[in-house]
Design a protein around this motif. Structure first.
Motif, PDB file in Angstrom:
ATOM      1  N   GLU A  31      11.376  -7.817   7.626  1.00 16.67           N
ATOM      2  CA  GLU A  31      12.156  -8.038   6.401  1.00 16.67           C
ATOM      3  C   GLU A  31      13.250  -6.979   6.203  1.00 16.67           C
ATOM      4  N   PRO A  32      14.229  -6.947   7.083  1.00 14.79           N
ATOM      5  CA  PRO A  32      15.214  -5.871   7.061  1.00 14.79           C
ATOM      6  C   PRO A  32      16.039  -5.778   5.785  1.00 14.79           C
ATOM      7  N   PHE A  33      16.249  -6.907   5.087  1.00 11.69           N
ATOM      8  CA  PHE A  33      17.115  -6.882   3.903  1.00 11.69           C
ATOM      9  C   PHE A  33      16.343  -6.703   2.590  1.00 11.69           C
ATOM     10  N   TYR A  34      15.051  -6.395   2.661  1.00  8.94           N
ATOM     11  CA  TYR A  34      14.253  -6.310   1.436  1.00  8.94           C
ATOM     12  C   TYR A  34      14.780  -5.208   0.507  1.00  8.94           C
ATOM     13  N   GLY A  35      15.101  -4.041   1.051  1.00  9.63           N
ATOM     14  CA  GLY A  35      15.604  -2.955   0.225  1.00  9.63           C
ATOM     15  C   GLY A  35      16.914  -3.298  -0.468  1.00  9.63           C
ATOM     16  N   ILE A  53      13.545   2.914  -0.725  1.00  6.90           N
ATOM     17  CA  ILE A  53      13.692   4.158   0.024  1.00  6.90           C
ATOM     18  C   ILE A  53      13.590   3.914   1.532  1.00  6.90           C
ATOM     19  N   SER A  54      12.781   2.929   1.922  1.00 12.12           N
ATOM     20  CA  SER A  54      12.499   2.696   3.351  1.00 12.12           C
ATOM     21  C   SER A  54      13.603   1.942   4.078  1.00 12.12           C
ATOM     22  N   ARG A  55      14.577   1.441   3.355  1.00 10.16           N
ATOM     23  CA  ARG A  55      15.646   0.651   3.962  1.00 10.16           C
ATOM     24  C   ARG A  55      17.002   1.293   3.666  1.00 10.16           C
ATOM     25  N   PRO A  56      18.012   1.088   4.532  1.00  5.41           N
ATOM     26  CA  PRO A  56      19.346   1.631   4.261  1.00  5.41           C
ATOM     27  C   PRO A  56      19.878   1.159   2.916  1.00  5.41           C
ATOM     28  N   ASP A 184       5.368  -2.667  10.700  1.00  8.26           N
ATOM     29  CA  ASP A 184       5.114  -3.185   9.354  1.00  8.26           C
ATOM     30  C   ASP A 184       6.072  -2.570   8.344  1.00  8.26           C
ATOM     31  N   GLY A 185       6.501  -3.380   7.376  1.00  7.48           N
ATOM     32  CA  GLY A 185       7.222  -2.837   6.242  1.00  7.48           C
ATOM     33  C   GLY A 185       6.314  -1.958   5.395  1.00  7.48           C
ATOM     34  N   VAL A 186       6.927  -1.079   4.603  1.00  2.00           N
ATOM     35  CA  VAL A 186       6.160  -0.132   3.791  1.00  2.00           C
ATOM     36  C   VAL A 186       5.296  -0.847   2.760  1.00  2.00           C
TER      37      VAL A 186
END
Length: 242
Positions: A31-35, A53-56, A184-186
């Protein structure tokens, strides 16, 4: 090959990521765009602070990371509802796009257990149908596969899926080690407990859950979008028996 797998929540999407992630020739992105999605919507999802916080910060940064050359194949697990205004789509033209569907009654019954205030936008059926049309507009013929068919016949359906992707089937896709995965995502502690306990696909699903009230309304609203996608899915009758 960059595989973009598009689904809504509670849709076998994590198990499918683990299936592909267990191949020696595959890297996975969860899920790269979740942040960026949470920053744009300001929604208070479980663990929202940690997710952001975990994603750009920038969705453009995320897109550029997805387009980086990879020495092997990559598998991107996407949630359709994340693709709102402000989230770029140009990268989709460089991916093989696959759509993973599940009956709305099952999605709603599962999702509202962890997020009782869920809306139609949260479960993503309209977004999935719109993204399918977008991919067709790029000149691609996207692949559609139903999670129920995978659970009924994991090997047969995965063989069909790999054939549609022009990717050799790998027996490693049928099982994976229990527990968290490095990709895994955070948010995994909140959502992934059952799949962390698994080592393969669960068996066939039972009868559809009986819904009432707002849950029933959500499923009813989603049905036309699901039926549109289901009409285009890989046929389970053509899958070899496991």
């Amino acid at each position: 090959m960059k595989i973009a797998m598009w689904s809504g929540p509670r849709n076998l999407s994590t198990a499918m990521m683990y299936s592909f992630g267990n191949r020696a020739d595959m890297t996975c992105i969860d899920e790269p765009f979740y942040g960026p999605y949470l920053r744009l919507t300001k929604l208070q999802h479980p663990m929202a602070g940690e997710i952001k916080i975990s994603r750009p910060q920038s969705a453009i940064e995320v897109e550029q990371s997805l387009l980086q050359p990879d020495p092997q194949h990559s598998y991107h697990k996407h949630m359709c509802q994340h693709m709102i205004d402000g989230i770029p789509r140009d990268f989709m033209a460089d991916c093989v796009n696959v759509f993973l569907i599940r009956h709305p009654a099952r999605v709603v019954a599962s999702f509202i257990k962890g997020y009782p205030q869920a809306t139609a936008e949260d479960i993503g059926f309209a977004a999935q149908a719109e993204l399918y049309d977008h991919v067709c507009g790029l000149g691609q013929t996207p692949v559609v596969i139903d999670s129920a068919d995978i659970r009924d016949n994991p090997e047969g359906m995965l063989r069909q899926l790999c054939a549609a992707l022009d990717l050799p089937f790998d027996d490693a896709m049928l099982n994976w080690p229990a527990g968290p995965k490095p990709y895994d995502g955070v948010w995994a502690p909140h959502w992934y407990a059952s799949v962390h306990a698994s080592t393969g696909f669960a068996g066939p699903e039972g009868p559809l859950p009986e819904l009432t009230g707002r849950a029933l309304d959500l499923a009813f609203e989603a049905m036309p979008h699901y039926e549109k996608m289901a009409a285009r899915k890989i046929s389970p009758e053509a899958a070899p028996a496991s």
